[in-house]
Design a protein around this motif. Structure first.
Motif, short mmCIF file in Angstrom:
data_model
loop_
_atom_site.label_atom_id
_atom_site.label_comp_id
_atom_site.label_asym_id
_atom_site.label_seq_id
_atom_site.Cartn_x
_atom_site.Cartn_y
_atom_site.Cartn_z
N PHE B 189 44.44 76.01 15.44
CA PHE B 189 43.66 77.23 15.24
C PHE B 189 42.64 77.37 16.35
O PHE B 189 41.90 76.45 16.66
CB PHE B 189 42.94 77.18 13.88
CG PHE B 189 43.87 77.44 12.74
CD1 PHE B 189 44.60 76.40 12.19
CD2 PHE B 189 44.05 78.72 12.25
CE1 PHE B 189 45.49 76.63 11.15
CE2 PHE B 189 44.93 78.96 11.20
CZ PHE B 189 45.66 77.92 10.66
N ASP B 191 39.79 80.34 17.75
CA ASP B 191 39.19 81.65 17.52
C ASP B 191 39.68 82.25 16.20
O ASP B 191 39.86 83.45 16.09
CB ASP B 191 39.56 82.58 18.70
CG ASP B 191 38.57 83.72 18.85
OD1 ASP B 191 38.95 84.74 19.44
OD2 ASP B 191 37.43 83.58 18.36
N GLY B 192 39.88 81.38 15.22
CA GLY B 192 40.26 81.86 13.89
C GLY B 192 41.70 82.25 13.71
O GLY B 192 42.09 82.72 12.64
N ARG B 193 42.51 82.10 14.75
CA ARG B 193 43.92 82.50 14.57
C ARG B 193 44.83 81.30 14.81
O ARG B 193 44.51 80.40 15.57
CB ARG B 193 44.28 83.62 15.54
CG ARG B 193 44.59 83.12 16.93
CD ARG B 193 44.75 84.21 17.92
NE ARG B 193 43.47 84.57 18.49
CZ ARG B 193 43.31 85.56 19.35
NH1 ARG B 193 44.33 86.31 19.70
NH2 ARG B 193 42.13 85.84 19.83
N VAL B 195 47.68 79.28 16.48
CA VAL B 195 48.26 79.32 17.82
C VAL B 195 49.23 78.15 17.99
O VAL B 195 49.23 77.22 17.19
CB VAL B 195 47.17 79.22 18.91
CG1 VAL B 195 46.13 80.33 18.75
CG2 VAL B 195 46.50 77.86 18.87
N TRP B 212 49.23 81.87 22.77
CA TRP B 212 49.32 82.88 21.71
C TRP B 212 49.44 84.24 22.35
O TRP B 212 49.06 84.45 23.49
CB TRP B 212 48.11 82.81 20.77
CG TRP B 212 46.79 83.15 21.37
CD1 TRP B 212 46.22 84.39 21.49
CD2 TRP B 212 45.83 82.24 21.90
NE1 TRP B 212 44.99 84.31 22.06
CE2 TRP B 212 44.72 83.00 22.31
CE3 TRP B 212 45.78 80.85 22.06
CZ2 TRP B 212 43.58 82.42 22.88
CZ3 TRP B 212 44.66 80.28 22.62
CH2 TRP B 212 43.58 81.07 23.04
N GLU B 214 48.72 87.79 23.56
CA GLU B 214 47.49 88.51 23.91
C GLU B 214 47.85 89.69 24.80
O GLU B 214 48.54 89.56 25.81
CB GLU B 214 46.53 87.57 24.65
CG GLU B 214 45.15 88.19 24.91
CD GLU B 214 44.20 87.18 25.55
OE1 GLU B 214 43.47 86.51 24.80
OE2 GLU B 214 44.21 87.06 26.79
#
Lengths: 191, 266
Positions: B189, B191-193, B195, B212, B214
């Motif tokens: 994880f 930045d909260g997401r 990956v 991830w 972008e």
């Protein structure tokens, strides 16, 4: 850093204990990056307070600074870990000594590296620090008292409690180590 | 206070070698005739021994030692006196690391090479939080038990595994550069997401390559440091790439270059 003379003194006195400093910070912050930050800050302070170091005892001196820096850091970054100490000390009196028929040695012998590390990490900070300083750094009670800025009697009661908590954690391997919860009723002071 | 309670601290102090001489002698005398006490002493000794054998003793990492070395007062060779190093200044702490001799030459060549091929961008002026985040993820993984979810050196094993967990298909490079081996991958994880993290071994070091999706145009690699770890970030073919490791300067640059150049969409 000031001049070459000061730096040489710092190198000779403080740097031999860099591993001990890092080990303590790592156990208290439980995170490699944070431990590095804390040790860097502590070393900068140590450089400034080098004049206050007299005679031998460079290791307790440095570790006292590291420990102090850790506590400041914890207070700011992990307030949950920054435990109020008096309550914990008062609870020491309620802890029963192990029963004679309990086979703690056997259970503990089975514990593996991961369990032991997890059990230490789960200890509240005031217990974890005295345990690390005693068992891993092999400091005397007097030195630990100096580093943690507590009386020797408190060092001993905290060690005793830390070890009891470890026993509990390691004698129940099926469960994850439990974090102690402050009791609702504070007992009397240590008898 | 019960006698048992009393003995508790005495057993500890005895085993810890902290009783004064008179108390120690008295305790030893008691041990001669008190089997239960002997058993408790032995149990305490065993517990201590086990803890000392098994507990981690964390040695100061190389990056910390390098930082310490950088605090030494400036020698005549340096142009400017070295101020007290700030703890988090990305990008230029390494300038004081290298002795103004042998290594500087090799590094300068590597740096020029990266600049020449447009792979090195200007240092970060923002997004420090993201740098810290990937470093924290990397540190967590390398210091904890879970370095990889899927252990394999084959991209055709790692890629489908991560795709199934993440809902996007990360490009996976088996061996970006000589001396780097793919260990596997994990979901992490940042930045909260969620990956993809591709994990490589390079010598004694771990290299994490976070990927991830972008939006945005392709960008050249930008370098930053946090807490002694090196990071590099670029965007390509709609994927953000972040590399994190504590390998040395020149090797990190070589790995970044190889990964940036790798054919897209493997």
């Amino acid at each position: 850093m000031g001049n070459d003379e000061d730096w040489r003194r710092f190198e000779q006195l403080a740097l031999p204990h860099l591993d001990a400093a890092y080990n303590l910070a790592r156990w208290l912050t439980r995170n490699d990056a944070d431990a590095q930050d804390v040790v860097q800050e502590a070393l900068l302070r140590a450089m400034r307070y080098l004049h206050a170091l007299r005679g031998n005892g460079a290791r307790p001196w440095l570790l006292q600074i590291v420990r102090h820096t850790c506590y400041s850091w914890l207070k700011e970054n992990r307030p949950v870990d920054h435990v109020v100490l008096d309550d914990l000390d008062a609870q020491g009196a309620e802890l029963p000594a192990p029963a004679d028929d309990e086979p703690p040695a056997l259970a503990i012998r089975r514990a593996d590296r991961a369990q032991i590390n997890a059990a230490i990490a789960a200890l509240p900070v005031p217990f974890r620090e005295v345990l690390v300083l005693r068992e891993l750094e092999e400091l005397s009670y007097a030195e630990i008292a100096r580093i943690a800025e507590i009386p020797v009697g408190t060092v001993m009661s905290r060690l005793s409690r830390a070890r009891a908590l470890m026993r509990t954690a390691l004698s129940a391997p099926a469960r994850p180590p439990l974090r102690t919860v402050p009791r609702a009723s504070a007992g009397g002071g240590l008898a | 206070m019960s006698a048992t309670h009393d003995d508790g601290w005495r057993v500890d102090a005895f085993v810890d070698g902290q009783l004064d001489l008179a108390d120690q002698l008295a305790f030893e005398r008691r041990l001669e005739t008190d089997a239960a006490l002997r058993a408790r002493v032995q149990a305490r000794r065993d517990a201590s021994a086990l803890l000392r054998e098994q507990a981690d003793r964390h040695a100061a990492p190389a990056s910390l030692r390098q930082w310490v070395a950088a605090q030494a007062p400036a020698r005549a060779a340096s142009a400017t006196p070295a101020p007290v190093a700030s703890l988090r200044r990305p990008g230029d702490w390494w300038r004081r690391l290298l002795p103004a001799r042998a290594l500087a030459g090799a590094f300068a060549v590597a740096a020029l090479a990266l600049l020449a091929v447009g792979l090195a961008g200007p240092p970060w002026d923002g997004q420090q939080r993201l740098v810290d985040d990937v470093v924290a993820s990397h540190a967590r993984a390398t210091l904890g038990d879970r370095l990889v979810d899927v252990a394999s050196s084959e991209h055709h094993t790692v890629k489908p595994y991560l795709s199934s967990k993440l809902g996007f298909s990360p490009p996976v490079d088996d061996a970006p550069v000589a001396g780097t081996a793919l260990l596997g991958g994990r979901v992490d994880f940042v930045d909260g997401r969620p990956v993809a993290a591709l994990v490589y071994r390079h010598g004694a070091h771990v290299v994490d390559a976070f990927v991830w999706p972008e939006q945005g145009a392709d960008s050249s690699a930008r370098f930053a440091t946090s807490r002694g770890y090196r990071t590099a970030h670029w965007r390509r073919a709609g994927m953000a790439h972040w590399l994190v490791s504590d390998v040395n300067e020149a090797e990190f640059g070589a790995i970044v270059e190889a990964m940036v150049r790798a054919p897209a969409g493997r």
